[in-house]
Design an enzyme around this catalytic site. Sequence first.
Site, short mmCIF file in Angstrom:
data_model
loop_
_atom_site.label_atom_id
_atom_site.label_comp_id
_atom_site.label_asym_id
_atom_site.label_seq_id
_atom_site.Cartn_x
_atom_site.Cartn_y
_atom_site.Cartn_z
N TRP A 19 0.82 -1.22 0.00
CA TRP A 19 0.00 0.00 0.00
C TRP A 19 0.85 1.27 0.00
O TRP A 19 0.33 2.35 -0.18
CB TRP A 19 -0.92 0.01 1.24
CG TRP A 19 -1.93 -1.09 1.27
CD1 TRP A 19 -2.17 -2.02 0.30
CD2 TRP A 19 -2.86 -1.36 2.32
NE1 TRP A 19 -3.18 -2.87 0.69
CE2 TRP A 19 -3.62 -2.48 1.93
CE3 TRP A 19 -3.12 -0.78 3.56
CZ2 TRP A 19 -4.64 -3.02 2.73
CZ3 TRP A 19 -4.12 -1.31 4.37
CH2 TRP A 19 -4.88 -2.42 3.95
N LYS A 20 2.14 1.14 0.25
CA LYS A 20 3.03 2.32 0.33
C LYS A 20 2.43 3.30 1.33
O LYS A 20 1.89 2.89 2.34
CB LYS A 20 3.29 2.89 -1.07
CG LYS A 20 3.77 1.80 -2.05
CD LYS A 20 4.27 2.32 -3.35
CE LYS A 20 4.78 1.16 -4.21
NZ LYS A 20 5.36 1.56 -5.47
N HIS A 110 12.90 -2.24 -0.76
CA HIS A 110 12.06 -1.75 -1.85
C HIS A 110 12.80 -0.62 -2.55
O HIS A 110 13.51 0.15 -1.90
CB HIS A 110 10.70 -1.28 -1.31
CG HIS A 110 9.75 -0.94 -2.42
ND1 HIS A 110 9.80 0.26 -3.08
CD2 HIS A 110 8.77 -1.67 -3.01
CE1 HIS A 110 8.87 0.26 -4.03
NE2 HIS A 110 8.24 -0.89 -4.01
N GLU A 112 11.99 2.17 -3.47
CA GLU A 112 11.75 3.51 -2.90
C GLU A 112 12.57 3.72 -1.63
O GLU A 112 12.91 4.85 -1.28
CB GLU A 112 10.25 3.72 -2.67
CG GLU A 112 9.55 3.93 -4.01
CD GLU A 112 8.15 3.37 -4.10
OE1 GLU A 112 7.51 3.16 -3.06
OE2 GLU A 112 7.69 3.13 -5.25
N GLU A 182 11.84 -6.20 -9.10
CA GLU A 182 11.07 -5.02 -9.48
C GLU A 182 11.95 -4.09 -10.30
O GLU A 182 12.76 -3.33 -9.75
CB GLU A 182 10.58 -4.27 -8.25
CG GLU A 182 9.66 -5.09 -7.38
CD GLU A 182 8.74 -4.18 -6.57
OE1 GLU A 182 7.53 -4.29 -6.73
OE2 GLU A 182 9.25 -3.35 -5.81
N GLY A 188 5.10 2.10 -11.04
CA GLY A 188 4.22 3.27 -11.03
C GLY A 188 4.23 4.04 -12.33
O GLY A 188 3.74 5.17 -12.40
N SER A 228 3.86 -2.15 -12.12
CA SER A 228 2.66 -1.89 -12.92
C SER A 228 1.83 -3.15 -13.20
O SER A 228 1.27 -3.30 -14.30
CB SER A 228 3.02 -1.17 -14.22
OG SER A 228 3.62 0.09 -13.94
N GLY A 249 1.64 -2.51 -6.42
CA GLY A 249 1.55 -1.22 -5.76
C GLY A 249 0.20 -0.58 -6.02
O GLY A 249 -0.80 -0.90 -5.37
N GLY A 250 0.14 0.30 -7.00
CA GLY A 250 -1.07 1.09 -7.27
C GLY A 250 -2.34 0.26 -7.37
O GLY A 250 -3.37 0.61 -6.78
O1 LIG Z 1 5.78 -2.56 -4.37
C1 LIG Z 1 5.25 -2.45 -5.46
C2 LIG Z 1 5.95 -1.92 -6.59
O2 LIG Z 1 6.66 -0.77 -6.29
C3 LIG Z 1 5.12 -1.77 -7.83
O3 LIG Z 1 4.30 -0.64 -7.78
P1 LIG Z 1 3.25 -0.39 -8.97
O4 LIG Z 1 2.41 -1.63 -9.07
O5 LIG Z 1 2.46 0.82 -8.55
O6 LIG Z 1 4.05 -0.16 -10.22
#
Ligand SMILES: O=C[C@H](O)COP(=O)(O)O
Length: 271
Positions: A19-20, A110, A112, A182, A188, A228, A249-250
């Site tokens: 969920w970030k 991760h 990020e 990843e 994203g 993505s 993620g999103g």
């Molecule tokens: O942790 C998930 C990844 O950073 C992928 O994010 P995303 O699905 O928004 O591209």
Amino acid sequence: MTTSTNGVFDRRPLIAGNWKMNLDHVQAITFLQKLAWTLDDANHDFGRVEVSVFPPFTDLRGVQTLVKGDDLPVVYGGQDLSPHESGAYTGDISGQFLKRLGCAYVLVGHSERRTLHAESDELLNTKVHAAYRHDLVPVLCVGEGLEIRQAGTHVEHTLEQLRRGVAGLDAGQAARLVVAYEPVWAIGTGEVAGPQDAQEMCAAIRAELGELFDGDTAAKIRLLYGGSVKAANAGSILKERDVDGVLVGGASLDVSEFASIVRFEQHLVTG
Ligand SMILES: O=C[C@H](O)COP(=O)(O)O
């Protein structure tokens, strides 16, 4: 054995939603209840395909209460952990705290965290060891940026992150590990590495794990793809032999979209 034609998986697939910094502790409860109802209505077999979410730290107590109280078959984890046990580390969260909140997993490295918080492979290795000290399964994230991909050195770059991340683990620990590939350029951005790209890297990661530990151990380690992922592409990515799940993620912030990813087998071409 392949995952594409007979519905038999070498390893139990793991569909993980990161969920970030989204969904506060109130929104988390509503979201998780809806997700559980949606999957229950669809008769999802959690024993066959594992479902995990990675909420912000402030949501975890509420998530624990809901999961325990309603006996939900969803597991969850933290998005990061400190390499330390306790002490003067303002803002950090220890593995012990996560374990006491019922976490099964923890994300480590991760992209990020690597880019926005300058986390090095050496630091991440200490976090991997901290996770095992508290009986948490680390989901070690590795992957290359766009420049490295364009230079064609993405496999070696990613394997080096892997080697440094798992240094010092024994085979018993490694067998429980989850690795998430990843590619940073696909996170994203709407850009997705093709299923063959995901398979190429996951196969290389598994081969490297076989060298570092042994073949039997490497065969137990689950490898996820992230970047993505959506319901529309999850099935084709998860058809690949060495891809055992996805880190989303999103799309994990939309109940019906995430539930549809969890039910990816509905989209697999069989026969
Ligand atoms: O942790 C998930 C990844 O950073 C992928 O994010 P995303 O699905 O928004 O591209």
